[in-house]
Design an enzyme around this catalytic site. Structure first.
Site, short mmCIF file in Angstrom:
data_model
loop_
_atom_site.label_atom_id
_atom_site.label_comp_id
_atom_site.label_asym_id
_atom_site.label_seq_id
_atom_site.Cartn_x
_atom_site.Cartn_y
_atom_site.Cartn_z
CE1 TYR A 203 35.30 50.75 33.93
CE2 TYR A 203 35.39 50.13 36.24
CZ TYR A 203 35.69 49.87 34.92
OH TYR A 203 36.39 48.74 34.59
CE1 TYR B 270 36.62 47.67 39.65
CE2 TYR B 270 37.95 48.63 37.90
CZ TYR B 270 36.97 47.75 38.31
OH TYR B 270 36.34 46.95 37.39
NE ARG C 60 38.80 42.51 38.39
CZ ARG C 60 38.53 42.53 37.07
NH1 ARG C 60 37.46 43.18 36.65
NH2 ARG C 60 39.27 41.89 36.21
CG HIS D 47 40.21 45.47 34.14
ND1 HIS D 47 40.28 45.84 35.47
CD2 HIS D 47 38.89 45.62 33.80
CE1 HIS D 47 39.08 46.18 35.91
NE2 HIS D 47 38.23 46.07 34.92
CG HIS E 206 35.56 46.17 30.90
ND1 HIS E 206 35.04 45.04 31.48
CD2 HIS E 206 36.01 46.93 31.91
CE1 HIS E 206 35.15 45.13 32.80
NE2 HIS E 206 35.74 46.28 33.09
FE LIG Z 1 36.26 46.87 35.08
#
Ligand SMILES: [Fe+2]
Length: 232
Positions: free
Chosen positions: A105, A144, A154, A157, A159
């Protein structure tokens, strides 16, 4: 005016706090919820367009083009926002964010050592059309690892944050991809105990769309018995 809204059925929502994932503890109530009637405060919202006057739309294209194309598998997300009766929520403000194809991110709290992609920012804000649909061209996010956990990765995905017509239709959740082996291991997705409700968090691969991209259909039900589970 006192209208009582039925509570969301147990099992269709995340239990809220995940052992081993301390951040969830900060995002959910620490005490039992108190039931109270919904009033105008919950059953009204900003007039149409007001949210987006304060928070303007941000492009529906995160993938870029040519020399400025983000790395990764090109995808299109067709998300449809509906209410509990299946009617489209026209004008819903939908915010979307996800990591890059390497699982990174753009955020100061992301300590993952995966590389940033200079052509990928990773966030968009759009308004649903008359069909309740928003369409996003982007790249598929990577998996990640969650810091300070024992090999919890994770799954890929996306958000979502949705502002519907009234405050009660506020929804924050995550969209998952079908067929990902990490889906079955993810504590956040599996905190939704009911399999059907969990399935509503997983997008469907569509048979149509442009030749150079995979298209995923996803439905966001802002409230009600078939409501999309809220996921932190
Ligand atoms: Fe996330």
């Amino acid at each position: 005016m006192a209208i009582v809204i039925a509570p969301r059925p147990a099992g269709t929502q995340s239990q809220g706090v995940e052992p081993g994932y301390d951040v969830t503890r900060l995002r959910w109530p620490g005490q039992a919820l108190q039931r109270r009637p919904a009033t105008r405060s919950e059953l009204t919202g900003p007039p149409p367009g007001a949210v987006l006057r304060r928070l303007p739309q941000v492009r529906g294209d995160l993938a870029g083009h040519g020399a400025r194309r983000a790395l990764g598998q090109l995808i299109h997300i067709r998300a449809r926002v509906v209410d509990e009766d299946g009617a489209p929520v026209r004008g819903a403000a939908v915010e979307i964010w996800h990591c890059n194809a390497a699982g990174k991110y753009i955020h100061p709290s992301d300590s993952h050592d995966a590389p940033a992609d200079p052509n990928f920012y990773g966030a968009a804000r759009m308004v649903a059309d008359d069909r309740g649909v928003i369409e996003l061209r982007t790249i598929k996010p990577g998996a990640y690892p969650v810091p300070d956990t024992e090999r919890w990765w994770r799954p890929p995905h996306v958000h979502f944050s949705v502002w519907g017509r009234v405050w009660l239709s506020r929804l924050v959740t995550q969209m998952f991809f079908p067929g990902e082996p990490l889906n079955e291991l993810d504590p956040i997705l599996n905190a939704v105990r009911e399999p059907q409700a969990r399935g509503r968090c997983i997008a469907r691969l569509a048979p149509d769309g442009p030749e150079n991209a995979l298209v995923y259909d996803y439905q966001l039900v802002v409230r009600g018995r078939e409501g999309t589970p809220a996921l932190p």
